[in-house]
Scaffold this motif. Structure first.
Motif, PDB file in Angstrom:
ATOM      1  N   HIS A   1       0.833  -1.203   0.000  1.00 61.44           N
ATOM      2  CA  HIS A   1       0.000   0.000   0.000  1.00 61.44           C
ATOM      3  C   HIS A   1       0.868   1.253   0.000  1.00 61.44           C
ATOM      4  CE1 HIS A   1      -2.393   3.202   2.026  1.00 61.44           C
ATOM      5  NE2 HIS A   1      -3.347   2.758   1.230  1.00 61.44           N
ATOM      6  N   ASP A   2       1.896   1.277   0.831  1.00 62.34           N
ATOM      7  CA  ASP A   2       2.789   2.432   0.883  1.00 62.34           C
ATOM      8  C   ASP A   2       3.504   2.643  -0.446  1.00 62.34           C
ATOM      9  OD1 ASP A   2       2.015   2.772   3.466  1.00 62.34           O
ATOM     10  OD2 ASP A   2       3.857   1.989   4.363  1.00 62.34           O
ATOM     11  N   THR A   3       3.955   1.550  -1.048  1.00 59.68           N
ATOM     12  CA  THR A   3       4.651   1.652  -2.328  1.00 59.68           C
ATOM     13  C   THR A   3       3.728   2.216  -3.403  1.00 59.68           C
ATOM     14  OG1 THR A   3       6.088  -0.213  -1.756  1.00 59.68           O
ATOM     15  CG2 THR A   3       5.912   0.357  -4.089  1.00 59.68           C
ATOM     16  N   ALA A   4       2.458   1.759  -3.395  1.00 62.07           N
ATOM     17  CA  ALA A   4       1.497   2.271  -4.375  1.00 62.07           C
ATOM     18  C   ALA A   4       1.259   3.767  -4.177  1.00 62.07           C
ATOM     19  CB  ALA A   4       0.185   1.502  -4.269  1.00 62.07           C
ATOM     20  N   LEU A   5       1.180   4.220  -2.927  1.00 61.70           N
ATOM     21  CA  LEU A   5       0.990   5.642  -2.658  1.00 61.70           C
ATOM     22  C   LEU A   5       2.155   6.462  -3.190  1.00 61.70           C
ATOM     23  CD1 LEU A   5      -0.473   5.708   0.976  1.00 61.70           C
ATOM     24  CD2 LEU A   5      -1.671   6.211  -1.163  1.00 61.70           C
ATOM     25  N   VAL A   6       3.366   5.997  -2.941  1.00 59.51           N
ATOM     26  CA  VAL A   6       4.547   6.726  -3.413  1.00 59.51           C
ATOM     27  C   VAL A   6       4.598   6.716  -4.938  1.00 59.51           C
ATOM     28  CG1 VAL A   6       7.076   6.797  -3.373  1.00 59.51           C
ATOM     29  CG2 VAL A   6       5.807   6.209  -1.297  1.00 59.51           C
ATOM     30  N   PHE A   7       4.256   5.573  -5.546  1.00 54.18           N
ATOM     31  CA  PHE A   7       4.265   5.471  -7.002  1.00 54.18           C
ATOM     32  C   PHE A   7       3.310   6.485  -7.630  1.00 54.18           C
ATOM     33  CE2 PHE A   7       2.146   3.601 -10.744  1.00 54.18           C
ATOM     34  CZ  PHE A   7       3.226   3.545 -11.619  1.00 54.18           C
ATOM     35  N   VAL A   8       2.084   6.583  -7.094  1.00 51.36           N
ATOM     36  CA  VAL A   8       1.106   7.540  -7.628  1.00 51.36           C
ATOM     37  C   VAL A   8       1.574   8.967  -7.394  1.00 51.36           C
ATOM     38  CG1 VAL A   8      -1.265   8.375  -7.385  1.00 51.36           C
ATOM     39  CG2 VAL A   8      -0.796   5.925  -7.373  1.00 51.36           C
ATOM     40  N   ARG A   9       2.145   9.226  -6.223  1.00 53.64           N
ATOM     41  CA  ARG A   9       2.634  10.575  -5.920  1.00 53.64           C
ATOM     42  C   ARG A   9       3.730  10.993  -6.888  1.00 53.64           C
ATOM     43  NH1 ARG A   9       7.224  12.263  -3.319  1.00 53.64           N
ATOM     44  NH2 ARG A   9       7.145  14.339  -2.357  1.00 53.64           N
ATOM     45  N   GLU A  10       4.653  10.086  -7.190  1.00 51.52           N
ATOM     46  CA  GLU A  10       5.764  10.416  -8.080  1.00 51.52           C
ATOM     47  C   GLU A  10       5.307  10.525  -9.534  1.00 51.52           C
ATOM     48  OE1 GLU A  10       9.082  10.993  -7.295  1.00 51.52           O
ATOM     49  OE2 GLU A  10       8.313  11.073  -5.244  1.00 51.52           O
TER      50      GLU A  10
END
Length: 270
Positions: A26-35
């Protein structure tokens, strides 16, 4: 005299604090979308990153045709996969510069104190490099097809997957370099440029290495990019041979090494 209750009064209707349960995925997906969001809003960086490979494709191909005596179509079958790897190399090796900008503005420090795991910050940023690379590669293929380039569709898809895996590792290493030199931009670009062009030339992207001096061939054999380039050429040609397997293995090793180094750099950053 009555005893005074020093404990705070609890309101029965007040909700209890809720801790947010997170997972690394979940955290990785959040960072991916943010970037990825700034790239979608302003795709200029993707467009700008493809200009140099297009120049190589337009200006270097006639030289290869003249020197090899082969047709334009045959030359493109050999050269286009190398150009696709080249644009991935140019794009992902410079991603650490974005992290340096975040460190200068204080954005990086704010993400470090967030509840997101530091490993997810690294992996999510590295995964973001896949999308621009695939878009640029498809543009290169679309430009070359009218001139006789005929990729195997299944091989092209698998080749892009292999290249994406390699890009994740290379992007992670670029972020690790940025964390190591911190805000010293001259150090980042000095190391990046010093490593970029030898890796590219030793991989046989621009010129074939057959018949090269023995020491050049030996250096080429220890260059992981060589195996990725050979795999791209084999897969796009439609050949599922040992070159494809070796290139996939080299991409996977680069990805694992990059993520391990990058995650450790993120956990140690302050």
């Amino acid at each position: 005299m009555s005893a005074v209750d020093t404990h705070p009064t609890r309101t029965p209707d007040a909700p209890a604090p809720v801790s947010r349960a997170t997972s690394p995925l979940h955290d990785t997906a959040l960072v991916f979308v943010r970037e990825l969001r700034p790239v979608v809003r302003d795709p200029f960086s993707v467009i700008f990153g493809i200009i140099q490979p297009l120049f190589f494709l337009g200006l270097f191909t006639p030289l290869l045709v003249a020197s090899s005596g082969q047709s334009t179509a045959d030359t493109l079958q050999w050269f286009v996969p190398g150009v696709i790897v080249m644009l991935a190399l140019f794009g992902t090796s410079t991603t650490g510069a974005n992290l340096q900008f975040e460190m200068q503005t204080g954005s990086h420090e704010r993400t470090l104190v967030s509840p997101l795991s530091r490993s997810s910050l690294m992996i999510g940023r590295a995964l973001k490099e896949i999308v621009p690379t695939i878009v640029q590669a498809l543009v290169i293929v679309g430009v070359a097809v009218p001139f006789g380039f005929r990729p195997d569709l299944a091989g092209l898809v698998v080749g892009l997957v292999v290249l994406s895996v390699f890009c994740v590792g290379l992007g992670a290493l670029s972020y690790a370099l940025a964390l190591a030199v911190k805000e010293n931009q001259w150090a980042f670009w000095g190391v990046q440029q010093t490593l970029l062009f030898p890796l590219m030339l030793l991989a046989g992207i621009l010129l074939p290495l057959q018949g090269a001096p023995g020491w050049l061939e030996a250096l080429s054999k220890v260059n992981p990019l060589t195996y990725v380039v050979d795999a791209e050429r084999a897969l796009i040609e439609g050949s599922w041979n040992g070159d494809a397997v070796a290139g996939a293995a080299a991409a996977a090793i680069t990805c694992v090494v990059g993520l391990v180094v990058g995650a450790r750099a993120m956990r140690a950053s302050s």
